[in-house]
Design a protein around this motif. Structure first.
Motif, PDB file in Angstrom:
ATOM      1  N   SER A 378      44.589  35.607  28.758  1.00 45.89           N
ATOM      2  CA  SER A 378      45.475  36.747  28.986  1.00 45.89           C
ATOM      3  C   SER A 378      45.344  37.801  27.893  1.00 45.89           C
ATOM      4  CB  SER A 378      46.935  36.274  29.070  1.00 45.89           C
ATOM      5  OG  SER A 378      47.412  35.854  27.795  1.00 45.89           O
ATOM      6  N   ARG A 379      44.827  37.396  26.726  1.00 45.61           N
ATOM      7  CA  ARG A 379      44.631  38.337  25.618  1.00 45.61           C
ATOM      8  C   ARG A 379      43.146  38.589  25.349  1.00 45.61           C
ATOM      9  NH1 ARG A 379      48.493  41.044  26.035  1.00 45.61           N
ATOM     10  NH2 ARG A 379      48.044  41.981  24.001  1.00 45.61           N
ATOM     11  N   ALA A 380      42.294  38.138  26.242  1.00 42.78           N
ATOM     12  CA  ALA A 380      40.844  38.300  26.108  1.00 42.78           C
ATOM     13  C   ALA A 380      40.346  39.316  27.133  1.00 42.78           C
ATOM     14  CB  ALA A 380      40.158  36.950  26.296  1.00 42.78           C
ATOM     15  N   HIS A 381      39.024  39.467  27.209  1.00 43.49           N
ATOM     16  CA  HIS A 381      38.435  40.349  28.223  1.00 43.49           C
ATOM     17  C   HIS A 381      38.606  39.746  29.614  1.00 43.49           C
ATOM     18  CE1 HIS A 381      36.635  43.127  25.420  1.00 43.49           C
ATOM     19  NE2 HIS A 381      35.943  42.182  24.812  1.00 43.49           N
ATOM     20  N   LYS A 382      38.838  40.602  30.602  1.00 41.31           N
ATOM     21  CA  LYS A 382      38.912  40.128  31.981  1.00 41.31           C
ATOM     22  C   LYS A 382      37.543  39.620  32.444  1.00 41.31           C
ATOM     23  CE  LYS A 382      42.781  43.010  33.561  1.00 41.31           C
ATOM     24  NZ  LYS A 382      43.154  43.579  32.249  1.00 41.31           N
ATOM     25  N   THR A 383      36.489  40.321  32.018  1.00 37.41           N
ATOM     26  CA  THR A 383      35.126  39.870  32.283  1.00 37.41           C
ATOM     27  C   THR A 383      34.396  39.767  30.948  1.00 37.41           C
ATOM     28  OG1 THR A 383      34.361  42.155  32.579  1.00 37.41           O
ATOM     29  CG2 THR A 383      35.068  40.953  34.557  1.00 37.41           C
ATOM     30  N   LEU A 384      33.384  38.936  30.906  1.00 37.35           N
ATOM     31  CA  LEU A 384      32.701  38.680  29.644  1.00 37.35           C
ATOM     32  C   LEU A 384      32.073  39.937  29.053  1.00 37.35           C
ATOM     33  CD1 LEU A 384      30.839  35.275  30.122  1.00 37.35           C
ATOM     34  CD2 LEU A 384      32.879  35.723  28.734  1.00 37.35           C
ATOM     35  N   ASP A 385      32.177  40.081  27.748  1.00 30.74           N
ATOM     36  CA  ASP A 385      31.450  41.106  27.024  1.00 30.74           C
ATOM     37  C   ASP A 385      29.992  40.670  26.868  1.00 30.74           C
ATOM     38  OD1 ASP A 385      32.902  39.113  25.328  1.00 30.74           O
ATOM     39  OD2 ASP A 385      31.566  39.916  23.794  1.00 30.74           O
TER      40      ASP A 385
END
Length: 724
Positions: A378-385
């Motif tokens: 929830s505090r990360a990227h929605k899709t991978l960097d």
């Protein structure tokens, strides 16, 4: 002549002296003597070596065919990656071109010490140069993070100039940075500080994986490269001090050792290095990570450098079926949750201690994958960097997409171990966020920020810690670490702690009597700062903060001494858009301005200041100060709110004891806020020698019992909450 007794003594002393003076030397640099040629995977290499049929060529073939530790993308995916991550790839190519031209400027998010002024070498690189008077520049040069961009540029373009540069510069570094023995050369070599050695291992391995099939990766280069990595392993494992055990260094060193143990697993010492690294990392993390998951050095920046290193270890352990200790696994996850707790609504870490204003979503994306955790996501990227996609590949990306994000089941968190209280109105990007720092753990990377707080709202910082700017022992280091650069308190314009050099103190301020409480509609925190008890006339100093969600704060600061002193509240802003008007300090934006409203009669002023959102960068800003002189007991009450709350009114109200006798301000004070059709009254008892004095009457004979009491009144409905 020497008699027999004297001769024995002479021989013993000579042998002892030789033993003491002897330094441990690296093993043979004969690559094949260090390899475990009896390993099944080394069968073809051994045959070539025994028959003397180009064994180095056979070893290069082995390393080219060997599965990569990190890389999980192929050339067939380049088009897709270029489409998904055009800016990131362009940036890597830009950095790679700079490195080709021996032009260096360190601008990456997680560069420990960023730079803004480039430096370009002429004919050859001087790995020990310090061009700007800051040794951190030299350390950055020797960490070699920029080679990962050479590697990515080679992967995405296929241009051999990037591989050639990697080979040429690595060979040059090896030739110009000899390590004659395995003693710790911390004070003698910029290239061989242990922290750089550990970080360099990671960057070399990651870079090599993308470049290994280039024509410039020759058998002769491979020999030098593997020998040097082997030397790194010997060096790191040979020096492990109490400093390493208790410092981020110990983790960054030994994560490098762990990676080398896998990359060089066909070498005789690899298994020993691996167990050694796991044991030392376990000891480090057990000592350094406090209750609540924060790193004890009180800097989110270094917390996250440590967390990055530990995630590398777990990532590679999972991929290679290596068993880690439960301490390593669990505490790394706790560190991710500490990030969740203190992350600002814009997904950046707070500027606490020696930190930069850096986005943490990439770090938390990898943590999400490692622990399959939706709360972290929830505090990360929605899709991978891009960085994470490169090491996880399509399969890892598919797994990541299946992890469902879910908001944490908490809003505000008091981190018991490090004494930081993080409060927020929601988990949305438009949330209001406040941090309150109630304890100081460390000296080196920690700042003089006891009882300081910050406010982030409406998508931007309003009240800030001023950052770190530099580690050079000069006026700027002192300024950015000092209490006036934080939203804290001061007495007689004296510092809280007395700083000594760039890293130490000759007097350390400490807190006591910490108390916090959280509820749906409010958060409350308090502590006493003992800093000025050192004075000839000792001063006790306490801050009490009530955060009424979503965006109102009441701060009661109290001071007590026998003689007269000047007492100050400091408020630091990230820019110069601040003004004093109509008896308040206010930001000066087009709308949604923060207002700092003193409740009692005080003086106030604005001073020129500096704000540093990253290392080596400072910008002009303003510092507000509210102050008054007082003898005996003195309090300062400040109301903080936003300008769009036009209906907010306040008044200070009298407090009576249960017999109806007016209580002096030195015993108790109360303030009523009128907001959105409700009344909020906070009663604060300063002096209460026994429980009898905890009974107070306010607001037309409403009786309350407690040291800190919140009364909420709406129409005829009255709700009383005893906070403390």
């Amino acid at each position: 002549m020497l008699n027999k007794k004297h001769l024995l003594i002479f021989v013993f002393m000579t042998i002892s002296s030789l033993t003491i003076c002897q330094k441990k030397l690296p093993l043979s640099n004969n690559l094949f003597e260090n390899l475990n040629l009896d390993s099944p995977s080394m069968k073809q290499v051994k045959t070539s070596y025994v028959t003397n049929k180009k064994p180095l060529k056979a070893l290069l073939k082995f390393y080219r065919e060997k599965e990569d530790l990190y890389n999980r993308v192929t050339k067939e995916e380049i088009s897709y990656l270029r489409e998904q991550y055009p800016e990131d790839i362009a940036n890597s190519i830009k950095i790679a071109d700079q490195v080709v031209n021996q032009y260096f400027v360190f601008r990456e998010d997680w560069d420990m010490e960023k730079t803004n002024i480039p430096y370009q070498f002429g004919k050859e690189i001087d790995w020990a140069i310090n061009p700007f008077g800051d040794p951190e520049w030299t350390y950055m040069l020797n960490r070699h993070k920029f080679y990962t961009h050479l590697a990515k540029a080679y992967f995405f373009t296929g241009k051999e100039k990037y591989a050639k540069t990697f080979v040429t510069q690595i060979e040059h570094w090896i030739e110009n940075n000899p390590l004659p023995n395995l003693e710790d050369v911390y004070n003698a070599s910029a290239g061989w500080r242990r922290i750089e050695a550990g970080v360099r291992c990671e960057n070399w391995i990651k870079s090599f994986e993308y470049i290994k099939n280039s024509k410039h990766i020759t058998p002769q280069f491979l020999e030098k490269f593997l020998n040097s990595l082997h030397l790194h392993g010997e060096y790191i494992t040979n020096n492990y001090s109490d400093f390493s055990k208790t410092s981020n260094w110990g983790v960054l060193e030994n994560q490098g050792l762990f990676q080398v143990s896998i990359f060089l697993k066909e070498f005789k010492l690899a298994a020993t290095w691996q167990q050694d690294a796991i044991q030392k990392l376990t000891e480090c993390i057990d000592l350094q990570i406090v209750e609540g998951g924060a790193h004890w050095e009180h800097s989110p920046m270094y917390h996250n450098e440590v967390m990055h290193s530990l995630m590398n270890v777990k990532f590679l352990a999972d991929r290679n079926s290596i068993k880690l200790t439960e301490v390593l696994i669990n505490k790394t996850k706790e560190m991710a949750y500490a990030n969740v707790a203190w992350q600002k609504p814009n997904y950046h870490q707070p500027l606490l201690g020696d930190s930069d204003d850096t986005n943490t979503q990439g770090l938390l994306s990898l943590a999400t994958y490692l622990y399959s955790d939706g709360v972290i996501k929830s505090r990360a990227h929605k899709t991978l960097d891009l960085e994470n996609y490169l090491i996880l590949g399509k399969e890892g990306n598919d797994k990541y997409q299946k992890i469902k994000a879910q908001d944490p089941d908490f809003l505000s968190v008091y981190q018991q171990g490090n004494g930081d209280f993080y409060m927020r109105s929601s988990w949305k990007e438009d949330a209001t966020y406040t941090s309150l720092h109630l304890r100081k753990l460390a000296a080196g990377h920690a700042h003089d920020d006891l009882l300081s707080f910050t406010i982030f709202a409406n998508g931007k910082d309003y009240l800030v810690d001023n950052g770190r700017y530099t580690y050079v022992n000069n006026k700027w280091r002192n300024f950015f670490k000092s209490n006036i650069s934080h939203n804290s308190l001061g007495v007689d314009e004296l510092p809280n702690s007395i700083l000594k050099g760039a890293w130490g103190t000759s007097y350390e301020a400490w807190s006591k009597d910490i108390y916090t409480k959280s509820a749906i509609s409010f958060d409350y925190g308090e502590a006493e700062n003992t800093a000025y008890e050192r004075l000839d006339d000792p001063v006790t100093m306490k801050r009490r903060m009530l955060y009424l969600k979503p965006d109102v704060w009441l701060i009661f600061d109290s001071f007590s001494a026998k003689e007269s002193h000047k007492y100050s509240q400091y408020f630091n802003f990230p820019n110069k858009k601040v003004k004093i008007t109509d008896g308040v300090i206010s930001t000066d934006y087009e709308n949604k301005n923060l207002i700092i409203q003193p409740i009692d009669k005080v003086e106030m002023k604005l001073s020129d200041s500096w704000y540093s959102s990253e290392y080596n960068l400072k910008e002009e800003s303003k510092r507000g100060e509210i102050f008054k002189n007082g003898t005996g007991f003195t309090s300062m009450i400040s109301l903080i709110h936003f300008s769009d709350e036009n209906d907010l009114r306040f008044k200070k109200i009298p407090v009576y004891n249960k017999k109806g006798v007016l209580v002096p301000d030195s015993h108790a004070e109360a303030v009523t806020l009128f907001l959105d059709g409700k009344e909020y009254t906070l009663v604060v008892a300063y002096k209460s020698p026994d429980l009898y004095s905890h009974f107070f009457k306010v607001l037309d004979d409403i009786m309350v019992h407690g040291e800190i009491v919140l009364i909420e009144k709406e129409g005829d409905t009255v709700k009383t909450t005893v906070i403390k």
